[in-house]
Enzyme design. Sequence first.
Site, PDB file in Angstrom:
ATOM      1  N   LYS A 116       0.813  -1.224   0.000  1.00  0.00           N
ATOM      2  CA  LYS A 116       0.000   0.000   0.000  1.00  0.00           C
ATOM      3  C   LYS A 116       0.850   1.279   0.000  1.00  0.00           C
ATOM      4  CE  LYS A 116      -3.226  -2.860  -0.189  1.00  0.00           C
ATOM      5  NZ  LYS A 116      -3.909  -3.124  -1.452  1.00  0.00           N
ATOM      6  N   GLY A 164      -8.051  -3.097   2.596  1.00  0.00           N
ATOM      7  CA  GLY A 164      -9.394  -3.588   2.889  1.00  0.00           C
ATOM      8  C   GLY A 164      -9.785  -3.433   4.352  1.00  0.00           C
ATOM      9  N   GLU A 200      -1.645   8.713   7.611  1.00  0.00           N
ATOM     10  CA  GLU A 200      -2.466   9.600   6.784  1.00  0.00           C
ATOM     11  C   GLU A 200      -3.342  10.469   7.664  1.00  0.00           C
ATOM     12  OE1 GLU A 200      -4.915   7.089   4.338  1.00  0.00           O
ATOM     13  OE2 GLU A 200      -3.369   6.932   2.789  1.00  0.00           O
ATOM     14  N   LYS A 201      -3.755  11.580   7.125  1.00  0.00           N
ATOM     15  CA  LYS A 201      -4.829  12.365   7.719  1.00  0.00           C
ATOM     16  C   LYS A 201      -6.063  11.467   7.807  1.00  0.00           C
ATOM     17  CE  LYS A 201      -7.046  16.284   8.674  1.00  0.00           C
ATOM     18  NZ  LYS A 201      -6.677  16.978   9.926  1.00  0.00           N
ATOM     19  N   LEU A 203      -9.842  10.945   7.621  1.00  0.00           N
ATOM     20  CA  LEU A 203     -11.042  11.642   7.129  1.00  0.00           C
ATOM     21  C   LEU A 203     -12.237  11.105   7.903  1.00  0.00           C
ATOM     22  CD1 LEU A 203     -10.189  11.451   3.326  1.00  0.00           C
ATOM     23  CD2 LEU A 203      -9.784  13.355   4.880  1.00  0.00           C
ATOM     24  N   GLU A 275      -9.549   3.127  -5.761  1.00  0.00           N
ATOM     25  CA  GLU A 275     -10.420   3.464  -4.634  1.00  0.00           C
ATOM     26  C   GLU A 275     -10.088   4.825  -4.054  1.00  0.00           C
ATOM     27  OE1 GLU A 275     -11.266  -0.921  -2.642  1.00  0.00           O
ATOM     28  OE2 GLU A 275     -10.267   0.614  -1.472  1.00  0.00           O
ATOM     29  N   GLU A 287      -6.369   3.100  -2.220  1.00  0.00           N
ATOM     30  CA  GLU A 287      -5.814   1.813  -2.664  1.00  0.00           C
ATOM     31  C   GLU A 287      -6.232   1.550  -4.101  1.00  0.00           C
ATOM     32  OE1 GLU A 287      -7.267  -1.341  -0.091  1.00  0.00           O
ATOM     33  OE2 GLU A 287      -6.649  -0.248   1.699  1.00  0.00           O
ATOM     34  N   ASN A 289      -7.316  -1.886  -6.482  1.00  0.00           N
ATOM     35  CA  ASN A 289      -7.565  -3.324  -6.596  1.00  0.00           C
ATOM     36  C   ASN A 289      -7.253  -3.757  -8.024  1.00  0.00           C
ATOM     37  OD1 ASN A 289      -8.583  -3.395  -3.939  1.00  0.00           O
ATOM     38  ND2 ASN A 289     -10.546  -2.665  -4.695  1.00  0.00           N
ATOM     39  N   ARG A 291      -8.170  -6.455  -9.724  1.00  0.00           N
ATOM     40  CA  ARG A 291      -9.037  -7.580 -10.092  1.00  0.00           C
ATOM     41  C   ARG A 291     -10.399  -7.055 -10.535  1.00  0.00           C
ATOM     42  NH1 ARG A 291      -9.543  -6.883  -4.510  1.00  0.00           N
ATOM     43  NH2 ARG A 291     -11.684  -6.363  -3.967  1.00  0.00           N
TER      44      ARG A 291
HETATM   45  C1  MV4 Z   1      -9.276   5.720   5.755  1.00  0.00           C
HETATM   46  C2  MV4 Z   1     -10.381   6.247   6.464  1.00  0.00           C
HETATM   47  C3  MV4 Z   1     -10.306   7.554   6.882  1.00  0.00           C
HETATM   48  N1  MV4 Z   1      -9.216   8.292   6.616  1.00  0.00           N
HETATM   49  N2  MV4 Z   1      -8.213   6.499   5.514  1.00  0.00           N
HETATM   50  C4  MV4 Z   1     -10.881   1.255   5.403  1.00  0.00           C
HETATM   51  C5  MV4 Z   1     -10.670   0.277   4.322  1.00  0.00           C
HETATM   52  C6  MV4 Z   1      -9.432   0.690   3.665  1.00  0.00           C
HETATM   53  N3  MV4 Z   1      -9.522   0.397   2.254  1.00  0.00           N
HETATM   54  C7  MV4 Z   1      -9.287   2.121   3.941  1.00  0.00           C
HETATM   55  N4  MV4 Z   1     -10.210   2.420   5.005  1.00  0.00           N
HETATM   56  C8  MV4 Z   1     -10.327   3.659   5.514  1.00  0.00           C
HETATM   57  N5  MV4 Z   1      -9.266   4.473   5.291  1.00  0.00           N
HETATM   58  C9  MV4 Z   1      -8.189   7.754   5.944  1.00  0.00           C
HETATM   59  N6  MV4 Z   1      -7.118   8.482   5.691  1.00  0.00           N
HETATM   60  C10 MV4 Z   1     -11.483   5.430   6.695  1.00  0.00           C
HETATM   61  C11 MV4 Z   1     -11.461   4.126   6.219  1.00  0.00           C
HETATM   62  C12 MV4 Z   1     -12.655   3.353   6.452  1.00  0.00           C
HETATM   63  C13 MV4 Z   1     -13.467   2.957   5.392  1.00  0.00           C
HETATM   64  C14 MV4 Z   1     -13.119   3.215   4.063  1.00  0.00           C
HETATM   65  C15 MV4 Z   1     -13.919   2.805   3.037  1.00  0.00           C
HETATM   66  C16 MV4 Z   1     -15.098   2.109   3.287  1.00  0.00           C
HETATM   67  C17 MV4 Z   1     -15.449   1.852   4.585  1.00  0.00           C
HETATM   68  C18 MV4 Z   1     -14.636   2.253   5.645  1.00  0.00           C
HETATM   69  C19 MV4 Z   1     -15.017   1.980   6.955  1.00  0.00           C
HETATM   70  C20 MV4 Z   1     -14.229   2.378   7.978  1.00  0.00           C
HETATM   71  C21 MV4 Z   1     -13.039   3.066   7.736  1.00  0.00           C
END
Ligand code: MV4
Length: 447
Positions: A116, A164, A200-201, A203, A275, A287, A289, A291
């Site tokens: 990542k 994920g 990371e910050k 969000l 994503e 990220e 993916n 696939r």
């Molecule tokens: C984050 C985030 C908030 N801020 N990154 C969770 C799955 C992974 N692919 C990345 N994820 C997150 N990354 C930053 N900088 C919140 C999540 C996250 C989330 C992201 C997408 C879909 C559902 C989620 C559920 C909880 C947290």
Amino acid sequence: MFQKILIANRGEIALRVLRACKELGIQTVVVHSTADSDAMHVRLADESVCIGPPPSRESYLNIHQIVAACEITGADAVHPGYGFLSENAKFADILAAHNITFIGPSGDHIRIMGDKIEAKRTAKRLGIPVVPGSDGAINEDKEAKRVAAEIGYPVIIKASAGGGGRGMKVAHTEADLEVALQTAKSEAGAAFGDDAVYIEKYLQKPRHIEVQVFGDGAGRGVHFGERDCSLQRRHQKVWEEANSPALNAEERSRIGDICARAIADLGYSGAGTIEFLYENGEFYFIEMNTRLQVEHPVTEAITGIDLVHEQIRVASGGGLSVRQEDIKFNGHAIECRINAEDPRTFTPSPGTITHFHTPGGLGIRVDSGVYSGYKIPPYYDSLIGKLIVHGRNRVECMMRLRRALDEFVVDGIKTTLPLFRDLVGNPDIANGDYDIHWLEKYLAKGE
Ligand code: MV4
């Protein structure tokens, strides 16, 4: 074009790929475990090879058995579906070494996106907007504090080998940071054998929006618009839609063009998903993916393009069938994931389906490998089908979805259908007004 494709997967996606192969006049081989002898895709395939006992490690993840099945049947390509070996760079490399085509990107592209930190560095270099944060791995508390102070709290610490949603820790203030960093590192080391983490910050109320891309491996890239996958629980998507209710056409083509250009510059081959988190009108890469994804049918519904056909064409050297200007977005589509689970607790509910009746009519698609009398084995994920509904706009799509859910009958086991019947009546869902935390809050309220 390929003569014979081996499908290295199970369930609804194995059937989905099989259908595309049949349409293209390609012979099919499926591999399956002893738990899947009665599966629909095994019955429909031209040939099948039993490759091992129920545990995935000994069957669907057993590279040697799958290569042997290719050699025995003379398959010239493998479609990995999603999950299992679909993002396994070593598998892609081993197939290449055996002169068998992996229907997907190169092992090297899979490897980059599986790391990542490297994925984010690559995205940034290609001009994709990323979440503010560390440029690489963070080792020392001092470094973590410097980066966090610069980007501002809250921050999130993520495992480079994660993805994920696995291996993440949030720090709300500097006082939380040391513990978060140490916990994240030790959990990452234990879970992935790699303790590299990055910052990371964080969000707080984003939406999860992902862009469907395709590369032809020869410098062309296109995008097929986005999907909104914000409705999830514990990082399992529940409901996906295209287009995102949050975007307008200008934002769609702006982020889509950035992604298509990046895929072209990368020399990427096949299907991919970039994503993003989306908050206050801004996109932040998280990220990629490498696939085909579970939710690809919503993109197929609004573009009218069969993405598995495109994967097979590209992998066989035939290139993409469309240019960007040929890809038009028509109407709105929603997918509901029908899981064999309790609709409130999501506890798996395997067992025998005594009666299975699917809805039909204009704008309805059901992708499922199950049937009346089918016994769901307890060894794999609980997805038993997907209901995909298309309408000329979101309002029509929702009306049609409500009707389709009323028609759907799955008896003998618990499913997530009742949850969807609740969701279609919810005003926030009707308005498209939700973020990544909406569903978990809704379930916690027990409405
Ligand atoms: C984050 C985030 C908030 N801020 N990154 C969770 C799955 C992974 N692919 C990345 N994820 C997150 N990354 C930053 N900088 C919140 C999540 C996250 C989330 C992201 C997408 C879909 C559902 C989620 C559920 C909880 C947290």
